[in-house]
Design a protein around this motif. Structure first.
Motif, short mmCIF file in Angstrom:
data_model
loop_
_atom_site.label_atom_id
_atom_site.label_comp_id
_atom_site.label_asym_id
_atom_site.label_seq_id
_atom_site.Cartn_x
_atom_site.Cartn_y
_atom_site.Cartn_z
N GLN A 1 2.54 -21.91 -70.29
CA GLN A 1 3.88 -21.99 -69.71
C GLN A 1 4.13 -21.34 -68.71
O GLN A 1 3.56 -20.25 -67.92
N ASN A 2 5.06 -22.00 -67.75
CA ASN A 2 5.55 -21.24 -66.59
C ASN A 2 6.55 -20.34 -67.04
O ASN A 2 7.97 -20.89 -67.35
N VAL A 3 6.62 -19.28 -66.55
CA VAL A 3 7.50 -18.02 -66.85
C VAL A 3 8.00 -17.62 -65.25
O VAL A 3 7.47 -17.53 -64.36
N SER A 4 9.31 -16.86 -65.21
CA SER A 4 9.43 -16.23 -64.31
C SER A 4 9.87 -14.79 -64.81
O SER A 4 10.18 -14.47 -65.89
N ALA A 5 9.72 -13.76 -63.80
CA ALA A 5 10.09 -12.30 -64.08
C ALA A 5 10.96 -11.78 -62.94
O ALA A 5 10.70 -11.95 -61.93
N GLU A 6 11.72 -10.80 -63.46
CA GLU A 6 12.46 -10.16 -62.53
C GLU A 6 12.58 -8.68 -63.05
O GLU A 6 12.61 -8.15 -64.21
N GLY A 7 12.46 -7.66 -61.98
CA GLY A 7 12.47 -6.48 -62.04
C GLY A 7 12.08 -5.59 -60.91
O GLY A 7 12.25 -5.97 -59.56
N ASP A 8 11.85 -4.36 -61.10
CA ASP A 8 11.62 -3.13 -60.03
C ASP A 8 10.21 -3.04 -59.79
O ASP A 8 9.55 -2.84 -60.68
N LEU A 9 9.84 -3.41 -58.52
CA LEU A 9 8.40 -2.97 -58.13
C LEU A 9 8.47 -1.91 -57.32
O LEU A 9 9.22 -2.00 -56.23
N THR A 10 7.55 -0.87 -57.52
CA THR A 10 7.50 0.40 -56.86
C THR A 10 6.18 0.35 -56.32
O THR A 10 5.18 0.41 -56.95
N ILE A 11 6.02 0.37 -54.95
CA ILE A 11 4.81 0.44 -54.07
C ILE A 11 5.17 1.78 -53.25
O ILE A 11 5.98 1.56 -52.37
N HIS A 12 4.05 2.71 -53.05
CA HIS A 12 4.27 3.69 -51.96
C HIS A 12 5.54 4.50 -51.93
O HIS A 12 6.22 5.04 -51.09
N GLY A 13 6.08 4.59 -53.22
CA GLY A 13 7.09 5.47 -53.50
C GLY A 13 8.55 4.51 -53.05
O GLY A 13 9.52 5.01 -53.36
N VAL A 14 8.35 3.33 -52.83
CA VAL A 14 9.55 2.48 -52.54
C VAL A 14 10.02 1.55 -53.70
O VAL A 14 9.04 0.72 -54.00
N THR A 15 11.07 1.46 -54.17
CA THR A 15 11.38 0.54 -55.22
C THR A 15 12.01 -0.91 -54.56
O THR A 15 13.12 -0.62 -54.16
N LYS A 16 11.56 -1.99 -55.16
CA LYS A 16 12.33 -3.10 -54.52
C LYS A 16 12.58 -3.89 -55.75
O LYS A 16 11.57 -4.24 -56.73
N LYS A 17 13.64 -4.61 -55.95
CA LYS A 17 13.86 -5.69 -56.67
C LYS A 17 13.17 -6.91 -56.56
O LYS A 17 13.27 -7.39 -55.24
N ILE A 18 12.31 -7.60 -57.31
CA ILE A 18 11.68 -8.63 -57.06
C ILE A 18 11.68 -9.71 -58.07
O ILE A 18 12.26 -9.41 -59.23
N ILE A 19 11.72 -11.02 -57.74
CA ILE A 19 11.61 -12.31 -58.83
C ILE A 19 10.43 -12.69 -58.14
O ILE A 19 10.19 -13.26 -57.13
N THR A 20 9.68 -13.12 -59.46
CA THR A 20 8.47 -13.92 -59.07
C THR A 20 8.21 -14.62 -60.32
O THR A 20 8.74 -14.72 -61.39
N THR A 21 7.06 -15.84 -60.15
CA THR A 21 6.79 -16.59 -61.26
C THR A 21 5.40 -16.39 -61.49
O THR A 21 4.63 -15.71 -61.07
N GLY A 22 5.05 -17.08 -62.60
CA GLY A 22 3.75 -16.69 -63.30
C GLY A 22 3.64 -17.73 -64.33
O GLY A 22 4.23 -18.38 -64.75
#
Lengths: 182, 309
Positions: A111-132
């Motif tokens: 199934q193709n799904v999408s995800a939305e949430g907070d990605l934290t790398i190097h102490g910086v948090t960004k809202k991202i939307i991605t598919t999988g």
């Protein structure tokens, strides 16, 4: 004023009442995360098999925790620089994601799904939307996803002098296998 | 009057409903966020990898300044180090403050095994060849407080004998150095190393000089930026020669750019091998006998399947 108190009590009750019923958890059993940086001089790739993830099939909530130190490079000096100079893994040892997966059904097939949430790398948090891709198979869940990470977004600075060495946007690929948690 | 009262009451009710909706809404999103945090916390609790992970990059290079650091090259990595020490800064404008008079060491260091490095070098000062072996016996982790590396080197002085009638035996040209490099990376920026040392000289010019010199080195680095640090190093001799030799002192900066490390420094030592700078530094720092110098390190990965296209 009495009614205000009532509202708060109601809310607390609401929070407490709903929490336990939300969980039906899957834990990652094995995982592989790779990234790839394509630049004129050098292609750089690294593999990490130490990432962990938890997924709640009822709510769709999902979390990932990726130890930065566990990214293995072919060139160990590059690995040291990656930790010391770029990701600063002593200060920021983990990359994390927490969010929600939507568009899946608990049934077989890819199934193709999408995800939305907070990605934290190097102490910086960004809202991202991605598919999988999600696949329910024999009580397991297989997840595949890939997404680009722009280094600038996470304040990962590449010095001018080695700029040609490293791509400004890195492609991250991941695969996770989940089993039901007790 | 009753009209106004009604209005107040209505207004109060309106606020109450708004509050109810607002708190209800926020508690829903609060539950959502909390559930996601719970999942993440659960993952963190399971994680035990950080305990046994080796500390990375106690120092930037395999040298603090003159002396070796606990850093080793990984297997199949070759490090080419070009070092210069110039003449004394106080030699005046005629000697261009020492820059006219350079001595050079060319060195190759190689990661033989995971914990073993070997190296060779040739220093123009006293026309000395040297070879060394470094063996890491302890690596610092969250649990283990220090890294320990054993170091052993041999140096061959190939200067022509001052007396053409009397040629020196080969064995009389040799000297040996044994060190235990004990270092701790206290945090991302600060590292300190203690270096107990024995220098053995097969031949000393006078009977008043001991063949064995015992010394303790202390060296450290403080990072100033992610790619630059200030380093300092001092070797204290426990049984110094009566000759006018001095303890070696050096201070300098490390600059790192990808595969290179540049080290620029000032020191009262001219030699770049252990016997020379630990036992026989002849610059008096209080007299201004200071030499400018640099090390440039370039690493090469010698494996067949490199990352290069």
């Amino acid at each position: 004023m009495r009614s205000l108190k009532k509202i708060y009590l109601l809310n607390i009750a609401f929070i407490l009442a709903f929490q336990p019923s939300f969980s039906q958890r899957y834990m990652s059993k094995s995982s592989e995360i790779t990234f790839y940086s394509k630049a004129p001089m050098e292609d750089i790739d690294a593999v990490n098999t130490k990432g962990t993830s938890a997924f709640d099939v009822k709510s769709g909530n999902i979390a990932f925790s990726i130890p930065i130190r566990s990214f293995a490079f072919k060139n160990k000096l590059m690995q040291e620089h990656f930790n010391e100079n770029y990701l600063e893994s002593e200060k920021y040892p983990k990359a994390t994601f927490k969010g929600k997966v939507t568009g899946f059904k608990e049934e077989g097939g890819v199934q193709n799904v999408s995800a939305e949430g907070d990605l934290t790398i190097h102490g910086v948090t960004k809202k991202i939307i991605t598919t999988g891709e999600f696949e329910f198979k024999e009580g397991k869940i297989f997840l595949k996803s890939s997404f680009p990470v722009a280094l600038q977004d996470y304040k990962i600075k590449i010095p001018k002098i080695v700029f040609y060495n490293i791509a400004e946007v890195i492609d991250v690929n991941m695969g996770f296998e989940y089993t039901k948690a007790n | 009057m009753p009209h106004a009262f009604l209005e107040v009451q209505l207004r109060y009710r309106y606020i109450t409903i708004k509050l109810l909706l607002l708190t209800l809404f926020s508690s829903v999103s609060f539950i959502q966020a909390k559930a996601q945090d719970d999942l993440l916390d659960m993952l963190e609790q399971q994680d035990t990898t950080s305990q046994t992970q080796r500390v990375l990059a106690t120092f930037k290079g395999t040298r603090i300044i003159n002396g070796h650091s606990v850093e080793l090259r990984t297997p199949s990595v070759l490090d080419f180090i070009i070092s210069h020490r110039f003449g004394r800064l106080n030699s005046g404008a005629y000697e261009f403050f020492g820059l006219d008079e350079a001595n050079v060491r060319l060195g190759l260091e190689y990661g033989l095994f995971n914990k073993v490095n070997i190296g060779i070098g040739r220093n123009s000062f006293e026309k000395t060849y040297d070879g060394f072996l470094k063996y890491k016996i302890i690596a610092q982790t969250q649990v283990v407080p220090v890294s320990v590396v054993l170091f052993s080197s041999v140096a061959i002085n190939t200067l022509k004998s001052p007396d053409p009638e009397r040629e020196l035996d080969f064995s009389n040209r040799l000297s040996y150095t044994y060190q235990a490099l004990i270092a701790r990376k206290f945090n991302a920026n600060f590292s300190l190393q203690l270096t107990p040392t024995i220098v053995h000289r097969n031949l000393v010019p006078t009977t008043r000089q001991a063949n064995d010199i015992y010394a303790i080195g202390i060296g450290g680095r403080q990072k100033l930026t992610r790619r630059m640090s200030i380093n300092a190093e001092y070797y204290y001799r426990l049984n110094p020669d009566p000759e006018p030799y001095h303890d070696s002192f050096a201070i300098g900066f490390d600059f790192e750019t990808g595969g290179h490390v540049f080290q620029l420094h000032f020191s009262n030592s001219r030699s770049m091998i252990e016997k020379g700078f630990i036992a026989e530094t002849n610059g008096d720092i209080y007299n201004g006998d200071i030499h400018f110098g640099f090390n440039i390190s370039r690493t090469f990965d010698l494996r067949a399947d490199k990352n290069k296209k």
